[in-house]
Every structure is written in structure tokens, then in C-alpha cells.
Design a protein around this motif. Structure first.
Motif, PDB file in Angstrom:
ATOM      1  N   ILE A  40       0.718  -1.147   0.115  1.00 30.63           N
ATOM      2  CA  ILE A  40      -0.054   0.025  -0.060  1.00 30.63           C
ATOM      3  C   ILE A  40       0.903   1.083   0.032  1.00 30.63           C
ATOM      4  CG2 ILE A  40      -1.615   1.300   1.359  1.00 30.63           C
ATOM      5  CD1 ILE A  40      -2.755  -1.407   2.231  1.00 30.63           C
ATOM      6  N   ASP A  41       1.876   1.245   0.723  1.00 27.47           N
ATOM      7  CA  ASP A  41       3.000   2.309   0.881  1.00 27.47           C
ATOM      8  C   ASP A  41       3.816   2.693  -0.339  1.00 27.47           C
ATOM      9  OD1 ASP A  41       2.145   2.691   3.539  1.00 27.47           O
ATOM     10  OD2 ASP A  41       4.106   2.083   4.153  1.00 27.47           O
ATOM     11  N   PHE A  42       3.975   1.660  -0.936  1.00 26.75           N
ATOM     12  CA  PHE A  42       4.484   1.676  -2.476  1.00 26.75           C
ATOM     13  C   PHE A  42       3.474   2.302  -3.324  1.00 26.75           C
ATOM     14  CE2 PHE A  42       7.818  -1.511  -1.205  1.00 26.75           C
ATOM     15  CZ  PHE A  42       9.072  -0.760  -1.424  1.00 26.75           C
ATOM     16  N   ALA A  43       2.285   1.799  -3.353  1.00 28.35           N
ATOM     17  CA  ALA A  43       1.325   2.432  -4.335  1.00 28.35           C
ATOM     18  C   ALA A  43       1.044   3.704  -4.140  1.00 28.35           C
ATOM     19  CB  ALA A  43       0.124   1.348  -4.093  1.00 28.35           C
ATOM     20  N   LYS A  44       0.831   4.186  -2.908  1.00 28.87           N
ATOM     21  CA  LYS A  44       0.652   5.468  -2.391  1.00 28.87           C
ATOM     22  C   LYS A  44       2.047   6.447  -2.838  1.00 28.87           C
ATOM     23  CE  LYS A  44      -2.567   4.878   1.219  1.00 28.87           C
ATOM     24  NZ  LYS A  44      -2.830   5.198   2.801  1.00 28.87           N
ATOM     25  N   SER A  45       3.063   6.007  -2.759  1.00 30.85           N
ATOM     26  CA  SER A  45       4.229   6.940  -3.097  1.00 30.85           C
ATOM     27  C   SER A  45       4.634   6.759  -4.575  1.00 30.85           C
ATOM     28  CB  SER A  45       5.458   6.377  -2.366  1.00 30.85           C
ATOM     29  OG  SER A  45       6.020   5.162  -2.749  1.00 30.85           O
ATOM     30  N   HIS A  46       4.268   5.827  -5.285  1.00 33.56           N
ATOM     31  CA  HIS A  46       4.407   5.915  -6.837  1.00 33.56           C
ATOM     32  C   HIS A  46       3.529   6.501  -7.397  1.00 33.56           C
ATOM     33  CE1 HIS A  46       5.706   4.387 -10.741  1.00 33.56           C
ATOM     34  NE2 HIS A  46       4.523   4.111 -10.910  1.00 33.56           N
ATOM     35  N   PHE A  47       2.061   6.368  -7.161  1.00 29.97           N
ATOM     36  CA  PHE A  47       0.860   7.039  -7.930  1.00 29.97           C
ATOM     37  C   PHE A  47       0.496   8.274  -7.396  1.00 29.97           C
ATOM     38  CE2 PHE A  47       0.809   2.339  -8.491  1.00 29.97           C
ATOM     39  CZ  PHE A  47       0.660   2.423 -10.126  1.00 29.97           C
ATOM     40  N   LYS A  48       0.917   8.563  -6.099  1.00 35.13           N
ATOM     41  CA  LYS A  48       0.727   9.793  -5.463  1.00 35.13           C
ATOM     42  C   LYS A  48      -0.830   9.914  -5.576  1.00 35.13           C
ATOM     43  CE  LYS A  48       5.135  11.829  -5.503  1.00 35.13           C
ATOM     44  NZ  LYS A  48       5.838  10.529  -5.312  1.00 35.13           N
ATOM     45  N   ASN A  49      -1.218  10.892  -6.294  1.00 36.80           N
ATOM     46  CA  ASN A  49      -2.925  11.160  -6.444  1.00 36.80           C
ATOM     47  C   ASN A  49      -3.244  10.701  -7.733  1.00 36.80           C
ATOM     48  OD1 ASN A  49      -3.185  12.064  -3.778  1.00 36.80           O
ATOM     49  ND2 ASN A  49      -2.360  14.007  -4.488  1.00 36.80           N
ATOM     50  N   LYS A  50      -2.318   9.960  -8.725  1.00 36.89           N
ATOM     51  CA  LYS A  50      -2.953   9.486  -9.931  1.00 36.89           C
ATOM     52  C   LYS A  50      -3.628   8.149  -9.877  1.00 36.89           C
ATOM     53  CE  LYS A  50       0.738   8.677 -12.070  1.00 36.89           C
ATOM     54  NZ  LYS A  50       2.018   8.685 -13.072  1.00 36.89           N
ATOM     55  N   PRO A  51      -4.642   8.265 -10.410  1.00 37.47           N
ATOM     56  CA  PRO A  51      -5.545   7.040 -10.585  1.00 37.47           C
ATOM     57  C   PRO A  51      -4.631   5.943 -11.135  1.00 37.47           C
ATOM     58  CG  PRO A  51      -6.180   8.529 -12.356  1.00 37.47           C
ATOM     59  CD  PRO A  51      -5.285   9.272 -11.489  1.00 37.47           C
ATOM     60  N   PHE A  52      -5.059   4.484 -10.405  1.00 39.90           N
ATOM     61  CA  PHE A  52      -4.304   3.381 -10.860  1.00 39.90           C
ATOM     62  C   PHE A  52      -5.169   2.101 -10.596  1.00 39.90           C
ATOM     63  CE2 PHE A  52      -3.158   3.557  -6.372  1.00 39.90           C
ATOM     64  CZ  PHE A  52      -2.951   2.144  -5.875  1.00 39.90           C
TER      65      PHE A  52
END
Length: 132
Positions: A40-52
């Protein structure tokens, strides 16, 4: 297509793309609220506020604690969830897991199909965003 990044997250390998991520968990792990936090942390840092879109490629047998979906659904920019497997038990489990997800959720036998679906979900999300 942009650059991809492979990250060993301890319980598996996550491959990050422009607007989706693919994970392959290691054989025999248990994906719990605690063990999935790094993901979850990796997803949040990589995508920031971009939809994924999140794609889990279930090549190996492992356990999933459905409590993780309560946390996963808190990720506001997660717009879709896909499971890829040809194994009967994994498909059955994914059908049950689908009940805990309040976002588009599909099950595929081929990774390419899941990626095409992710592209479609992403494009629909972008169109919806433009019309609002």
C-alpha cells in the motif's frame, strides 16, 4: 508506455507501470493487513494522487486475509482491481474476495487481458473526470 519499476516487497514482487501495478506474491505467504502495508505504501508513493489499477498475478499458492480489503478500499486513487489466475482455487477465492471490493473488480486467466482491462478502466476514468 513509460518505464516500469520492479520492487521486491518481501512477500512478492511488485511491478509498477504508469497507471497500474502488477504483483506476484511468493509461494506460501499470507497477505495480511500487516504484510500488505508495504505494498500500500509503495502504491501511494508511486502513484501519489494519480488513478491506478491493481493487478495481482496469482502464479503461486498463497493466503489472503480479506481484512486487507478494508484498508485497500481506503486508497482513494485505486480505481480498479484485477486477479489473474488459471488455478481453480485462486479463481474461487477471488470470486469471494470480489464481495469485499467496492471498485471495478475482474478475474482473468491471462495477464494480457487484465492489462487491456486496466487500460479500459483508466480511459473510462479519465473520460468521466473530463465530463465532471
Amino acid at each position: 508506455m513509460g518505464q516500469t519499476i520492479d520492487i521486491d516487497i518481501g512477500i512478492g514482487i511488485a511491478t509498477l507501470h504508469d497507471y497500474y501495478m502488477i504483483t506476484v506474491m511468493h509461494e506460501g505467504v499470507t497477505v495480511s493487513v500487516d504484510t500488505s502495508q508495504v505494498l500500500i505504501d509503495f502504491a501511494k508513493s508511486h502513484f501519489k494522487n494519480k488513478p491506478f489499477i491493481y493487478i495481482t498475478h496469482r502464479k503461486h499458492s498463497y493466503a489472503v486475509d480479506t481484512a486487507i480489503y478494508k484498508e485497500t478500499m481506503k486508497i482513494k486513487n485505486l480505481i480498479g482491481f484485477a486477479v489473474v489466475s488459471t488455478k481453480g482455487m485462486a479463481i474461487t477465492n477471488a470470486s469471494i474476495e470480489k464481495m469485499f471490493v467496492n471498485k471495478p473488480f475482474e478475474i482473468f486467466e491471462e495477464l494480457d487481458e487484465a492489462i487491456l482491462w486496466a487500460k479500459k478502466i483508466y480511459k473510462l476514468h479519465q473520460l468521466k473526470k473530463k465530463t465532471n
